[in-house]
Design a protein around this motif. Structure first.
Motif, PDB file in Angstrom:
ATOM      1  N   PHE A  99      -5.310   4.027   0.748  1.00 35.70           N
ATOM      2  CA  PHE A  99      -4.850   3.136   1.887  1.00 35.70           C
ATOM      3  C   PHE A  99      -5.938   2.120   2.198  1.00 35.70           C
ATOM      4  O   PHE A  99      -5.808   0.660   2.374  1.00 35.70           O
ATOM      5  CB  PHE A  99      -4.622   3.887   3.029  1.00 35.70           C
ATOM      6  N   ILE A 137       0.937  -1.019  -0.040  1.00 36.79           N
ATOM      7  CA  ILE A 137      -0.098  -0.155   0.007  1.00 36.79           C
ATOM      8  C   ILE A 137       0.780   1.166  -0.260  1.00 36.79           C
ATOM      9  O   ILE A 137       0.630   2.245  -0.768  1.00 36.79           O
ATOM     10  CB  ILE A 137      -0.956  -0.203   1.266  1.00 36.79           C
ATOM     11  N   GLY A 140      -6.691  -0.482  -0.473  1.00 37.81           N
ATOM     12  CA  GLY A 140      -5.226  -1.206  -0.180  1.00 37.81           C
ATOM     13  C   GLY A 140      -5.592  -2.288   0.566  1.00 37.81           C
ATOM     14  O   GLY A 140      -5.498  -3.567   0.328  1.00 37.81           O
ATOM     15  N   THR A 193      -4.738   0.053  -4.235  1.00 43.97           N
ATOM     16  CA  THR A 193      -4.090   1.474  -3.813  1.00 43.97           C
ATOM     17  C   THR A 193      -3.697   2.271  -4.983  1.00 43.97           C
ATOM     18  O   THR A 193      -4.273   3.366  -4.975  1.00 43.97           O
ATOM     19  CB  THR A 193      -2.865   1.012  -3.046  1.00 43.97           C
TER      20      THR A 193
END
Length: 524
Positions: A465, A424, A468, A507
């Motif tokens: 994030f 990520i 991800g 991500t």
């Protein structure tokens, strides 16, 4: 340690720097000393912070934490020691253990595992090599550099994950090292081995950047010699088995994907520390040279140790003694089976030295965790780096001693799980650099590192994030959970681990879309 006097003096120094230092173009990117902090500023005044820093200066302890290094103090001209640092950090039993997982855990043969090790290490270390080149140009630590990707406030979440990774892997590593001591002498309790390794690591990391580099410059030599002894002794035994794949079709594909995730995660795990070990390099250092020596140090050590671990592990397929040793004492037992029957007490001595190799592996963890702790808030920044090194050591000792007997496997499973965060991190940082900053240092303003309103807001990065994390969950394959996509990448019940791949892709795509909107609205 947290009185406002030290902070206000440092802030006034930063304000003066903004007016004093002009921008300079060294022909390879925009450079400015704005908001850099000179060494004398750490010891000026009568605050508790300044007094602690003066105390540190008496013992030549590094005083600088996350403050930017001015260009006239970037005087560490030895590029060679960047390579030796990463070479020593990976010439350890921890990386040997990664290679040895191929047969007992993933049921793979030698050739398919060896190819996985070589190509996944190349892929995994590329971000480490790349971000190492940022240190000399900007004089910023990796977590501070990350503010240009995640924003001033968003990077605090990244720092928390980095802290967990540093402390968690230090705990796992020190437990493994202590097991080597116990394998040689069963009267040595686990806590004693943990303390020996942890205190030695603390002594090195307390003194800081210079001593860490000095230790890593030489510590690889005895470890490499012993690994060569392992190689020679094992080769002479004739136990090597050039196994074909033990499974074929979807089963083999799933096992390779899962083994690849372990290899990649270990190699790319250094990305969040990369610039920490080049910030004192001269500003005009060759980016190509730094990239190359970092690559060489990482690739050679990782491939050598992991391939050696893989080769030794093949003996478990035909020699029950190796299999029993591994089941009884894991990697320490397997190496003892190679060394002790043939070499006796000298073999036991070699095992002790291999246990001490954990120091070289943990030094980057414990040095860098202190910097991540300073990123968390203004209050933590006021605490000198060497104090945080002591605190972090106490924490991972407190985790390791009960973990030695009670929850080592649970701790290791947790660490493997949070390792997905690195994909990520790379998805955001690499997309920001190559797309939005157009692969150029000219598009960074390094003096803005401590100016929240001049950094990206971080909304796009934090949302990406979260996406991800969703990708990692969908693709992961762990003993306690297998994601639905991961299950499709092999045979039940474990499938194949594609958590890193999905985390990165989810991500990067999300960040690409949201950052375009964010940048057009906020203009930063």
């Amino acid at each position: 340690m947290s009185d406002s006097g030290g902070s206000s003096e440092l802030e006034s120094g930063l304000s003066a720097q903004r007016e004093k230092h002009p921008a300079t173009d060294y022909g390879s990117g925009y450079i400015s000393d704005g908001n850099a902090v000179h060494a004398q500023q750490f010891v000026s005044g009568e605050s508790m912070y300044a007094k602690l820093q003066r105390f540190a200066a008496k013992f030549n302890i590094e005083q600088r934490g996350i403050e930017r290094v001015p260009s006239d103090e970037r005087t560490d001209s030895s590029i060679f020691q960047i390579g030796t640092l990463w070479f020593s950090a990976n010439m350890v039993v921890s990386s040997f253990a990664i290679g040895a997982l191929a047969l007992p855990v993933f049921d793979l043969g030698f050739v398919d595992s060896a190819l996985t090790i070589i190509f996944l290490n190349i892929l995994g270390i590329m971000p480490v090599c790349f971000f190492s080149t940022f240190g000399p140009r900007f004089g910023l630590r990796q977590m501070v550099l990350s503010r240009f990707y995640f924003g001033f406030y968003g990077v605090k979440l990244i720092a928390i994950f980095n802290i967990l990774a540093c402390l968690g892997w230090s705990s796992v590593n020190v437990i493994v090292g202590a097991q080597f001591f116990h394998a040689v002498n069963s009267d040595v309790p686990g806590w004693a081995g943990i303390l020996v390794i942890a205190v030695a690591t603390l002594a090195i990391c307390t003194f800081g950047y210079r001593v860490v580099h000095i230790y890593e410059k030489w510590s690889w030599i005895p470890i490499f010699v012993i690994f060569m002894i392992v190689l020679g002794t094992f080769a002479h035994s004739g136990e090597f088995d050039n196994l074909l794949p033990l499974a074929t079709g979807p089963s083999e594909a799933g096992s390779i994907l899962s083994f690849a995730a372990s290899v990649f995660g270990f190699a790319t795990g250094w990305t969040s520390y990369a610039a920490d070990y080049t910030v004192y390099q001269p500003v005009n250092s060759s980016r190509r040279s730094i990239f190359f020596v970092t690559f060489l140090g990482l690739f050679v050590s990782l491939c050598f140790t992991e391939l050696l671990g893989l080769a030794v592990a093949t003996a478990m397929a035909s020699n029950e003694a190796y299999l029993n040793s591994y089941n009884d004492a894991h990697i320490g037992g397997m190496l003892a089976q190679v060394l002790v029957p043939k070499l006796g007490h000298f073999g036991e001595f070699c095992l002790v030295i291999l246990g001490l190799s954990i120091i070289g592996n943990n030094c980057p963890n414990i040095y860098s965790v202190s910097l991540s702790l300073q990123v968390l808030s203004e209050k933590t920044r006021r605490v000198p780096r060497f104090i945080w090194t002591l605190v972090a050591t106490a924490v991972y000792i407190a985790i390791s001693i009960p973990g030695y007997d009670n929850f080592e496997s649970a701790l290791e499973s947790f660490m493997l799980c949070i390792g997905y965060w690195l994909a990520i991190y790379e998805g955001v940082s690499l997309t920001e650099h190559f797309v939005f900053r157009r692969s150029s240092f000219l598009n960074y303003t390094p003096e803005d590192y401590c100016e929240p309103r001049r950094l990206p807001p971080g909304f796009a990065a934090m949302t990406a994030f979260c996406f991800g994390v969703a990708g990692a969950v969908l693709g992961m394959s762990q003993t306690w959970f297998v994601g639905p996509i991961g299950l499709l990448c092999g045979t039940a019940p474990f499938g194949g681990d594609v958590g890193f791949e999905l985390a990165f892709c989810f991500t990067a795509v999300t960040y690409l879309i949201l950052r375009t909107v964010e940048k057009s609205y906020f203009r930063r």
